[in-house]
Write an enzyme that holds these catalytic residues in place. Structure first.
Site, PDB file in Angstrom:
ATOM      1  N   VAL A  38       0.919  -1.174   0.133  1.00 57.93           N
ATOM      2  CA  VAL A  38      -0.052   0.303   0.229  1.00 57.93           C
ATOM      3  C   VAL A  38       0.946   1.326  -0.272  1.00 57.93           C
ATOM      4  CG1 VAL A  38      -2.093   1.069   1.016  1.00 57.93           C
ATOM      5  CG2 VAL A  38      -1.922  -1.349   1.250  1.00 57.93           C
ATOM      6  N   LYS A  39       1.093   1.969  -0.782  1.00 58.15           N
ATOM      7  CA  LYS A  39       2.429   2.660  -1.336  1.00 58.15           C
ATOM      8  C   LYS A  39       0.599   4.422  -1.532  1.00 58.15           C
ATOM      9  CE  LYS A  39       6.473   0.758  -2.184  1.00 58.15           C
ATOM     10  NZ  LYS A  39       8.016   1.150  -3.061  1.00 58.15           N
TER      11      LYS A  39
END
Length: 142
Positions: A38-39
């Protein structure tokens, strides 16, 4: 979130260079089945949806129907932060189980019960939020 606060540097590249200094160090490839990176808030939206599931071992993994391929989520800059994402999905994430790509440009509110399938684009050039009511949207531009 304070744009005047001290800048933060991400150390991924520097850590990679540092590890190379250790004799015998090796990279390990971790498959997507073991974690969900999750960026961006787009990644977070996908993770909150039914495109992912939690296994009995408490691992987050793509739903089997996705065949190892996560949905592509493109959110414009107005959803860069978590609180902004919350305005897009105040009642929770839409169904993305059969969505290949979701693009959101402009202000929207996605109601509970929305199902996106295939490639869906939400485009709103106005400053006023548009509501996406419950329903199934397949290969559509709204």
């Amino acid at each position: 979130r304070d744009k005047k606060s001290t800048k933060v540097l991400q150390l991924e590249t520097a850590m990679g260079a540092a590890i190379a200094s250790f004799s015998g160090a090796q990279a390990i490839l971790i498959p997507r089945t073991r974690f969900a990176p999750v960026k961006t808030t787009g990644d977070l939206l996908a993770l909150k949806s039914d495109a992912y599931e939690v296994t009995p071992e408490h691992c987050v993994t793509l739903a089997p129907e996705r065949k190892g391929v996560p949905p592509i989520i493109k959110l414009d800059g107005s959803y860069k932060f978590c609180d902004q994402l919350a305005t897009l999905i105040p009642d929770g994430a839409p169904s993305l189980l059969r969505c290949t790509k979701l693009t959101v440009e402009g202000p929207f509110v996605i109601e509970s019960g929305v199902v996106f399938q295939g490639e869906v684009k939400l485009i709103n050039p106005s400053d006023q939020p548009r509501t996406v009511p419950a329903g199934v949207y397949k290969d559509a531009t709204l």
